[in-house]
Write a protein that holds these residues in place. Structure first.
Motif, short mmCIF file in Angstrom:
data_model
loop_
_atom_site.label_atom_id
_atom_site.label_comp_id
_atom_site.label_asym_id
_atom_site.label_seq_id
_atom_site.Cartn_x
_atom_site.Cartn_y
_atom_site.Cartn_z
N HIS A 190 0.90 -1.07 0.03
CA HIS A 190 0.22 -0.23 0.13
C HIS A 190 0.99 1.26 0.09
O HIS A 190 2.03 1.00 0.54
CB HIS A 190 -0.57 0.10 1.07
CG HIS A 190 -0.50 0.19 2.22
ND1 HIS A 190 0.60 -1.08 3.18
CD2 HIS A 190 0.08 1.18 3.59
CE1 HIS A 190 0.91 0.05 4.17
NE2 HIS A 190 0.50 0.49 3.91
N ASP A 192 1.25 5.47 1.81
CA ASP A 192 0.70 6.02 2.61
C ASP A 192 -0.18 7.01 2.40
O ASP A 192 -0.27 7.66 1.59
CB ASP A 192 1.28 6.36 3.95
CG ASP A 192 1.64 4.53 4.92
OD1 ASP A 192 1.10 3.88 4.91
OD2 ASP A 192 3.31 5.38 4.90
N HIS A 257 4.75 0.17 0.23
CA HIS A 257 5.74 -0.43 0.93
C HIS A 257 4.83 -2.25 1.64
O HIS A 257 3.38 -2.14 1.87
CB HIS A 257 6.27 0.19 2.37
CG HIS A 257 5.18 0.85 3.12
ND1 HIS A 257 4.20 2.33 2.11
CD2 HIS A 257 4.35 0.76 4.18
CE1 HIS A 257 3.40 2.81 3.12
NE2 HIS A 257 3.46 2.01 4.37
FE LIG Z 1 1.86 2.00 4.99
#
Ligand SMILES: [Fe+2]
Ligand SMILES: O=C(O)CCC(=O)C(=O)O
Length: 329
Positions: A190, A192, A257
């Motif tokens: 994903h 952020d 990540h």
């Molecule tokens: Fe994350």
């Protein structure tokens, strides 16, 4: 510029050095944000004690009886403090807990700290110190270097940052149940929703996608307890997030990540603290107009933290990520 394996290292003391040191460091920051989207930082000035105490406070929180923790559980994703457990059913009907997360708002600190868990006794003090230092010694300097590296000037986002918002995600990744086999992916790939995120953890397990080679790179991990006098502080990893990718019109790319935990025969839990930097809930993050021209048309729609929250509430029905939903074709 140094690197640990394939993960670049930014020396933050250079940002506070002579003007030629600073411009070289600003260029380095720009280059790693463009080429990788992730890096680690050294010489940030946050003491090893503060880092280790924050991890210890997080671990102590997760050691509280489940009743104390679940008292903070809620489906309302807008609450300033919330406890969430993610799990899935295994074949034998057994449930595998991937991770427990305590989410807490952390900037402005004075506004939110009173909502934080009152137990364990030193939790607020230790976590509060860490939150303040991450903000003052790391995030502020990096955000200034980032906007400077984009040619927008050091103070381009100062007022949005000052009026902005920060959130911490404390995660506990328990050891895998015996029957879990090789299924050790605890937090799938994903990006952020943030400008930058900063991650501190007790163990390795964080991996970064190298966009050029397509390889997953393990973020090097130092606990901060090894020899040396003073011992080197624990590793801090920084990610470019969705908001910075959008604001920079795609010049800087959000880090993809994931977290793997439980490979091998570990019987310990992994604890991490992720700090996310955002603007105020309803302040729209738009592509910087200075970064748009005939050759670089606007690539992203504007979005707010509230839009992102709504996207999460709606579930990822379309299967695409929030960042993808912002792209203008
Ligand atoms: Fe994350
Ligand atoms: O646990 C970690 O190291 C990172 C967790 C993470 O990526 C997140 O919470 O967004």
């Amino acid at each position: 510029m140094d690197s640990a394996g394939d993960v670049p290292i930014i020396d933050l003391s250079k940002l506070r050095g002579t003007s030629s040191e600073r411009s070289a460091a600003v260029q380095d920051v720009g280059r790693v944000c463009q080429e990788k989207g992730f890096f680690q930082v050294i010489n940030h000035g946050i003491s090893t004690d503060i880092l280790r105490n924050a991890l210890a406070a997080a671990a102590a929180f997760f050691s509280l009886p489940m009743d104390d923790r679940s008292a903070l559980a809620s489906d309302d994703i807008t609450l300033p403090v919330r406890y969430v457990t993610s799990s899935s059913a295994l074949d034998g009907g057994e449930v595998k807990v991937h991770r427990h997360v305590l989410k807490q708002y952390s900037y402005p600190l004075e506004k939110w700290i009173g909502n934080w868990p009152a137990k364990p006794s030193q939790y607020r003090e230790k976590m509060g110190k860490y939150a303040r230092e991450v903000r003052n010694k790391l995030v502020s300097d990096l955000m200034e270097a980032i906007t400077e590296s984009l040619g927008l000037g050091r103070y381009y986002l100062s007022s949005q940052m000052e009026n902005g918002f920060e959130m911490m995600l404390l995660s506990l990744y328990p050891p895998p149940p015996v029957s879990s086999g090789s299924d050790d992916l605890r937090c799938g790939d994903h990006t952020d929703y943030t400008f930058i995120s900063v991650i501190l953890s007790t163990h390795e397990g964080l991996e970064e996608l190298d966009r050029v080679t397509g390889a997953w790179l393990a973020a090097p991990h130092r606990r901060g307890a090894e020899g040396g006098s003073p011992p080197p502080p624990p590793s801090l990893t920084v990610h470019v997030g969705d908001c910075l990718e959008a604001m920079s019109n795609g010049r800087y790319r959000a880090a993809v990540h994931r977290v793997l935990w439980g490979r091998g025969d570990t019987d310990t839990s992994r604890v991490s603290i992720t700090s996310l930097t955002n603007w105020a809930m309803d302040e729209s993050v738009e592509v910087a107009k200075e970064l748009v021209d005939d050759r670089h048309p606007t690539m992203y729609k504007g979005s707010t933290l509230r839009d992102y929250t709504r996207f999460l509430l709606a579930g990822r029905a379309s299967g695409s990520t929030f960042l993808e939903s912002l792209k203008i074709n």
